[in-house]
Structures are given as C-alpha cells and as structure tokens.
Design a protein around this motif. Structure first.
Motif, PDB file in Angstrom:
ATOM      1  N   VAL A 261       0.404  52.111  37.276  1.00  0.00           N
ATOM      2  CA  VAL A 261       1.519  51.903  36.359  1.00  0.00           C
ATOM      3  C   VAL A 261       1.911  50.439  36.488  1.00  0.00           C
ATOM      4  O   VAL A 261       2.473  50.028  37.512  1.00  0.00           O
ATOM      5  N   GLY A 262       1.597  49.644  35.493  1.00  0.00           N
ATOM      6  CA  GLY A 262       1.846  48.208  35.617  1.00  0.00           C
ATOM      7  C   GLY A 262       1.012  47.624  36.739  1.00  0.00           C
ATOM      8  O   GLY A 262      -0.208  47.792  36.776  1.00  0.00           O
ATOM      9  N   ASP A 263       1.667  46.964  37.690  1.00  0.00           N
ATOM     10  CA  ASP A 263       0.947  46.306  38.779  1.00  0.00           C
ATOM     11  C   ASP A 263       0.975  47.087  40.082  1.00  0.00           C
ATOM     12  O   ASP A 263       0.661  46.542  41.141  1.00  0.00           O
ATOM     13  N   SER A 264       1.338  48.365  40.033  1.00  0.00           N
ATOM     14  CA  SER A 264       1.335  49.187  41.239  1.00  0.00           C
ATOM     15  C   SER A 264       0.524  50.450  41.002  1.00  0.00           C
ATOM     16  O   SER A 264       0.339  50.889  39.862  1.00  0.00           O
ATOM     17  N   TYR A 265       0.026  51.040  42.084  1.00  0.00           N
ATOM     18  CA  TYR A 265      -0.808  52.226  41.966  1.00  0.00           C
ATOM     19  C   TYR A 265      -0.452  53.240  43.043  1.00  0.00           C
ATOM     20  O   TYR A 265       0.122  52.911  44.082  1.00  0.00           O
TER      21      TYR A 265
ATOM     22  N   ASN B  60       3.038  46.396  49.391  1.00  0.00           N
ATOM     23  CA  ASN B  60       4.446  46.748  49.248  1.00  0.00           C
ATOM     24  C   ASN B  60       4.567  48.145  48.654  1.00  0.00           C
ATOM     25  O   ASN B  60       4.059  48.400  47.560  1.00  0.00           O
ATOM     26  N   GLU B  61       5.245  49.028  49.363  1.00  0.00           N
ATOM     27  CA  GLU B  61       5.312  50.432  48.982  1.00  0.00           C
ATOM     28  C   GLU B  61       6.695  50.809  48.473  1.00  0.00           C
ATOM     29  O   GLU B  61       7.713  50.351  48.994  1.00  0.00           O
ATOM     30  N   ARG B  62       6.698  51.694  47.471  1.00  0.00           N
ATOM     31  CA  ARG B  62       7.925  52.251  46.907  1.00  0.00           C
ATOM     32  C   ARG B  62       7.737  53.741  46.689  1.00  0.00           C
ATOM     33  O   ARG B  62       6.615  54.229  46.585  1.00  0.00           O
ATOM     34  N   GLY B  63       8.880  54.443  46.571  1.00  0.00           N
ATOM     35  CA  GLY B  63       8.821  55.867  46.277  1.00  0.00           C
ATOM     36  C   GLY B  63       8.556  56.158  44.815  1.00  0.00           C
ATOM     37  O   GLY B  63       8.174  57.283  44.462  1.00  0.00           O
ATOM     38  N   ALA B  64       8.753  55.199  43.929  1.00  0.00           N
ATOM     39  CA  ALA B  64       8.514  55.356  42.488  1.00  0.00           C
ATOM     40  C   ALA B  64       8.063  54.007  41.945  1.00  0.00           C
ATOM     41  O   ALA B  64       8.350  52.963  42.546  1.00  0.00           O
ATOM     42  N   PRO B  65       7.335  53.995  40.823  1.00  0.00           N
ATOM     43  CA  PRO B  65       6.939  52.708  40.238  1.00  0.00           C
ATOM     44  C   PRO B  65       8.168  51.878  39.881  1.00  0.00           C
ATOM     45  O   PRO B  65       9.216  52.417  39.544  1.00  0.00           O
TER      46      PRO B  65
ATOM     47  N   ARG C 245       7.498  61.525  53.073  1.00  0.00           N
ATOM     48  CA  ARG C 245       6.966  61.955  51.785  1.00  0.00           C
ATOM     49  C   ARG C 245       5.748  62.831  52.045  1.00  0.00           C
ATOM     50  O   ARG C 245       4.736  62.363  52.565  1.00  0.00           O
ATOM     51  N   LYS C 246       5.864  64.104  51.710  1.00  0.00           N
ATOM     52  CA  LYS C 246       4.778  65.047  51.903  1.00  0.00           C
ATOM     53  C   LYS C 246       3.877  65.046  50.671  1.00  0.00           C
ATOM     54  O   LYS C 246       4.088  64.287  49.724  1.00  0.00           O
TER      55      LYS C 246
ATOM     56  N   TYR D  80       2.890  57.173  47.697  1.00  0.00           N
ATOM     57  CA  TYR D  80       3.605  55.906  47.633  1.00  0.00           C
ATOM     58  C   TYR D  80       2.992  55.062  46.528  1.00  0.00           C
ATOM     59  O   TYR D  80       1.774  55.062  46.331  1.00  0.00           O
ATOM     60  N   TRP D  81       3.840  54.332  45.821  1.00  0.00           N
ATOM     61  CA  TRP D  81       3.371  53.397  44.802  1.00  0.00           C
ATOM     62  C   TRP D  81       3.217  52.037  45.467  1.00  0.00           C
ATOM     63  O   TRP D  81       4.162  51.500  46.037  1.00  0.00           O
ATOM     64  N   ILE D  82       2.030  51.481  45.396  1.00  0.00           N
ATOM     65  CA  ILE D  82       1.651  50.309  46.178  1.00  0.00           C
ATOM     66  C   ILE D  82       1.418  49.120  45.249  1.00  0.00           C
ATOM     67  O   ILE D  82       0.689  49.221  44.258  1.00  0.00           O
ATOM     68  N   ARG D  83       2.048  48.019  45.580  1.00  0.00           N
ATOM     69  CA  ARG D  83       1.787  46.756  44.876  1.00  0.00           C
ATOM     70  C   ARG D  83       1.167  45.787  45.874  1.00  0.00           C
ATOM     71  O   ARG D  83       1.767  45.439  46.884  1.00  0.00           O
TER      72      ARG D  83
END
Length: 281
Positions: A90-94, A272-277, A47-48, A126-129
């Motif tokens: 966004v919710g519980d991730s940033y 915990n990382e995701r590509g989208a919320p 992810r650039k 990355y969206w991080i929770r």
C-alpha cells in the motif's frame, strides 16, 4: 490514490488500482493490537495472526477477462505452494502475507465483470516501510567526495562532518527500527557504533565477501548474522559477534552519531513498522 498491489516471491505482481483489477473496499487500513493479559491486568500488547479482506472488481472483455482471473490466482497460489509469504503493498509500505481465499460474486451471468473478495492472512501483521541510506564509504572515498564538495540527495539522513571523523544517521520513525546492515570486505573485526551502541563482528572479510546483520524482524528466532563468501557460501557468524554488546539492538528514532575506523564500507536499511498503513504518503 494509493497504489495497492500484491507481489509474490517470483517477481510477479497483481495491481489492484488499475484495470482489469480495481479495489472497491476492504479492511486493510484497519489495525488491531492484542493485549497480553496476566491476572486481569494488561502487561503489554502484541500482534497475533490476523485476517484481512480486500474487495475488488475484475473487468475485461472476452478472453482477456478469463485470462485476468486465472493470472491473479496463479500469482497468489505460487506463494502458497512454496510456503513463502508475498508482499501486499500500500503506497511505500508492505505487509508480508498470503492471499488464501477468493470469493467471487456475479459470475453466473457470464458477463465481463465480477466482484471478488480476497482473504489475506499474515503471521507478521506489520506494515513495513524500508528506508535505504546512502553507503557509508571507506575513508578515502569519503574524503574525495567531501573535497569535491558533493551535495548528497539524502542530506537530511546522512551528512559529513568537517573533520571526517563523525557521520550521522537520521531515523524519522517514531520508535526504534529494525535494520539490515551489510559490511563489505576486505576488513578485519569490523566494528561500528551507532548512537553509542557497538555492533562488532570478530571475523575476517576478504575481497568480494560481505557480512549481514539482519535485525529486520522483531522476532528473535528470525534474526540472523552471517557472511557470504566469494563463491556464494553462507557462513553463520552467531558465535563471531561481540557477545558483550547486543548485535541486533534496534536503531533509535532521531539523529544518531555513526563512527567506525573508515577502513571498510557498509550499507544500512531501516525497517519502520506500523500497525496499519500510513494514511498520508
């Protein structure tokens, strides 16, 4: 509705899901992975730097409207001038990011509502929770809690075994997670095994000192291992790590056995990382 807001490094925030600011659209729920290509073959993905947009309306009456516009821009610009990314929640991730542009529409009529398109830029998209676990305590504290029959709120993540020699950590993410591990003194050469992997520092921690192993980012250059002395001095521990066992190895998904000698307390937070919320919270 998701609570969506921006939080800067000075404990100031702008909420986009309650007036005078209200989200109306954007692409923050979209995700994109960039391929790593070699000789016309995909070797992997990364992810650039990414741009996002968030469409909002600003609505208030009179002086409150003008104040809302100025306050929002001040919150964004403080991070830009400090060159420190804030967090878009966004919710519980940033996602760590900057808000670098504001394009307003409908302001010429001098009314009390305008549309505004915000441009978001992130070099770590990355969206991080964060998942913070109850402390792994010294053995004496653990025995006391067990003897009293305490039932922890986080039982699904953390539990005592009958003989007090084994404890557990449950990672509910679908892939390995970065972490921040904080070891509290006093102790000598603290060593912890999680899922059979050894995390060990060859150092002494005195009363009111603690060590941090920070693997919260996937970028090696941004990881760290250090201790904080009683007076607040930070001491690098890179050369004090056990070089035969990767100190920043991520925590695998599922249930991992946790073992240590019980002579010190430590706390762990997973990232915990995701590509989208997450669409569902």
């Amino acid at each position: 509705m998701y609570r969506i807001y921006y939080e800067n490094n000075f404990r100031e925030s702008v909420c986009f899901t309650s007036w005078p600011y209200m989200v109306t659209g954007g692409d923050i729920f979209d995700g994109k992975w960039d391929e790593i290509e070699n000789e016309d073959h995909i070797q992997g993905f990364e992810r650039k730097i990414q741009d996002k947009t968030l469409d909002i309306e600003i609505k208030a009456i009179g002086a409150e409207f003008r104040k809302a516009v100025d306050v929002m821009n001040d919150v964004f610009e403080r991070d830009i001038l400090a060159s420190k990314p804030g967090k878009l929640w966004v919710g519980d991730s940033y996602m760590k990011c900057y808000i670098t542009e504001s394009s307003k529409d409908g302001w010429v009529s001098d009314i009390d509502i305008v549309s505004d398109e915000l441009k978001i830029i992130a070099d770590y998209p990355y969206w991080i929770r964060e998942v913070e676990y109850p402390p792994f305590r010294k053995e004496a504290s653990s025995e006391k809690s067990s003897a009293l029959g305490l039932d922890y709120e986080y039982e699904y993540e953390y539990e005592y075994s009958g003989d007090q020699s084994v404890q557990y950590l449950v990672n509910d993410h679908y892939t390995d997670s970065g972490f921040r591990l904080i070891i509290t003194g006093p102790c000598i050469n603290p060593a912890i095994r999680i899922g059979g992997h050894l995390y060990e520092l060859r150092t002494t921690l005195y009363d009111d000192e603690y060590a941090v192993i920070d693997s919260s980012t996937r970028y090696t250059q941004d990881r760290s291992v250090y201790k904080v002395q009683k007076d607040g001095t930070k001491v690098d521990l890179f050369n004090a790590r056990n070089k035969d066992s990767e100190i920043w190895q991520k925590i695998p998904p599922g249930k991992s056995t946790v073992t240590w000698n019980g002579n010190f307390r430590f706390d762990i937070t997973l990232f915990n990382e995701r590509g989208a919320p997450r669409w569902t919270l």
